[in-house]
Design a protein around this motif. Structure first.
Motif, short mmCIF file in Angstrom:
data_model
loop_
_atom_site.label_atom_id
_atom_site.label_comp_id
_atom_site.label_asym_id
_atom_site.label_seq_id
_atom_site.Cartn_x
_atom_site.Cartn_y
_atom_site.Cartn_z
N GLU A 6 0.83 -1.20 0.00
CA GLU A 6 0.00 0.00 0.00
C GLU A 6 0.86 1.26 0.00
OE1 GLU A 6 -3.34 0.52 -0.10
OE2 GLU A 6 -3.57 -1.60 -0.56
N LEU A 7 1.89 1.26 0.84
CA LEU A 7 2.79 2.40 0.91
C LEU A 7 3.54 2.59 -0.42
CD1 LEU A 7 4.36 4.65 2.33
CD2 LEU A 7 5.88 2.89 3.27
N ALA A 28 13.25 -0.32 5.28
CA ALA A 28 13.09 0.70 6.33
C ALA A 28 11.71 0.66 6.96
CB ALA A 28 13.36 2.09 5.75
N THR A 29 10.74 0.04 6.27
CA THR A 29 9.36 0.05 6.77
C THR A 29 8.85 -1.37 6.99
OG1 THR A 29 8.51 0.12 4.49
CG2 THR A 29 8.84 2.23 5.61
N SER A 30 9.75 -2.27 7.36
CA SER A 30 9.38 -3.68 7.51
C SER A 30 8.56 -3.96 8.76
CB SER A 30 10.64 -4.56 7.52
OG SER A 30 11.50 -4.18 8.58
N PHE A 53 2.69 6.19 8.09
CA PHE A 53 1.78 5.99 6.99
C PHE A 53 0.64 5.14 7.52
CE2 PHE A 53 0.26 3.29 3.47
CZ PHE A 53 -0.13 4.27 2.56
N VAL A 54 -0.60 5.61 7.33
CA VAL A 54 -1.75 4.91 7.89
C VAL A 54 -2.21 3.84 6.90
CG1 VAL A 54 -4.08 5.15 8.82
CG2 VAL A 54 -2.44 7.03 9.08
N VAL A 116 2.68 2.24 9.47
CA VAL A 116 4.06 2.01 9.09
C VAL A 116 4.84 3.25 9.49
CG1 VAL A 116 5.67 1.68 7.18
CG2 VAL A 116 3.47 0.51 7.15
N SER A 117 5.93 3.07 10.20
CA SER A 117 6.70 4.23 10.66
C SER A 117 7.95 4.41 9.81
CB SER A 117 7.09 4.07 12.13
OG SER A 117 7.96 2.97 12.31
N LEU A 118 8.31 5.66 9.59
CA LEU A 118 9.53 6.00 8.87
C LEU A 118 10.30 7.02 9.69
CD1 LEU A 118 11.17 5.59 6.27
CD2 LEU A 118 9.95 7.54 5.28
N PRO A 119 11.43 6.62 10.29
CA PRO A 119 12.20 7.54 11.13
C PRO A 119 12.74 8.72 10.32
CG PRO A 119 12.84 5.27 11.56
CD PRO A 119 11.97 5.25 10.33
#
Length: 214
Positions: A6-7, A28-30, A53-54, A116-119
């Protein structure tokens, strides 16, 4: 895998990702975050070290008000909602995230959500390593800015019925999913005033209660 797809699909619609960039983004978003409703993800004075990311669910960003020191009285509305983020949206406190400074805003889930988090540090590395990724960053930032500007214009120039009509057109997927008190602070209206304008279908009902919540 579905959440990452989706992202990736969302970003690819903005600008095509090269295979190496896509691979690094997936790495990075695993990690997915499954968050219960009413969870605080960011508090005032904390630095927003990640953007989200929702994948599913719903969240809001809001500012907390306190005492008006000039008159030593509590501000009438202690919160003002600045953004709702649902599936497919970014979720962040932009000033804190982009400047890496203490936040003036709170991030809170309203529904059970998968994120999903992205630092921030990872994002900067991707910008540096893949110059084309800056195009995607610019487009997303522009979207965030334009949404904020449209809301600001609506609050400054529109009557209460016009504000409510604008909200219904711009946020149709949120029908029945948000307590009216949050929508009221988003539109700069009192709950009592908004309650007189809202159609029954837009009134929020919890899963465990029959009566309307405002």
């Amino acid at each position: 895998m579905h959440a990452q797809n989706e992202l990736i699909n969302t970003l690819n619609r903005i600008y095509p990702l090269s295979p190496p960039l896509e691979a690094d983004l997936r790495a990075a978003t695993s990690e997915l975050i499954d968050v219960p409703p009413r969870t605080i993800l960011l508090r005032p004075e904390q630095v927003a070290s990640v953007a989200y990311f929702v994948v599913s669910g719903l969240a809001r960003v809001y500012a907390v008000h306190g005492i008006n020191k000039a008159i030593d009285e509590q501000i009438r509305e202690v919160e003002s909602t600045t953004r709702f983020s649902q599936a497919g949206d970014l979720l962040m406190a932009p000033i804190s995230f982009f400047r890496q400074q203490p936040s003036l805003e709170v991030i809170q889930t309203l529904e059970e959500s998968v994120l999903v988090s992205l630092p921030y540090a990872t994002l900067q590395t991707l910008y540096h390593t893949y110059p084309t990724f800056n195009i995607i960053g610019r487009v997303l930032t522009e979207r965030y800015f334009l949404l904020a500007e449209n809301r600001a214009y609506c609050l400054r120039r529109h009557t209460a019925p016009e504000k409510w009509a604008w909200f219904k057109v711009t946020h149709p997927q949120l029908q029945g999913r948000i307590p009216l008190k949050y929508i009221a602070t988003y539109l700069g209206l009192s709950r009592e005033h908004l309650q007189r304008l809202v159609e029954p279908a837009w009134r929020w009902q919890s899963k465990n209660e029959k009566k309307d919540q405002v």
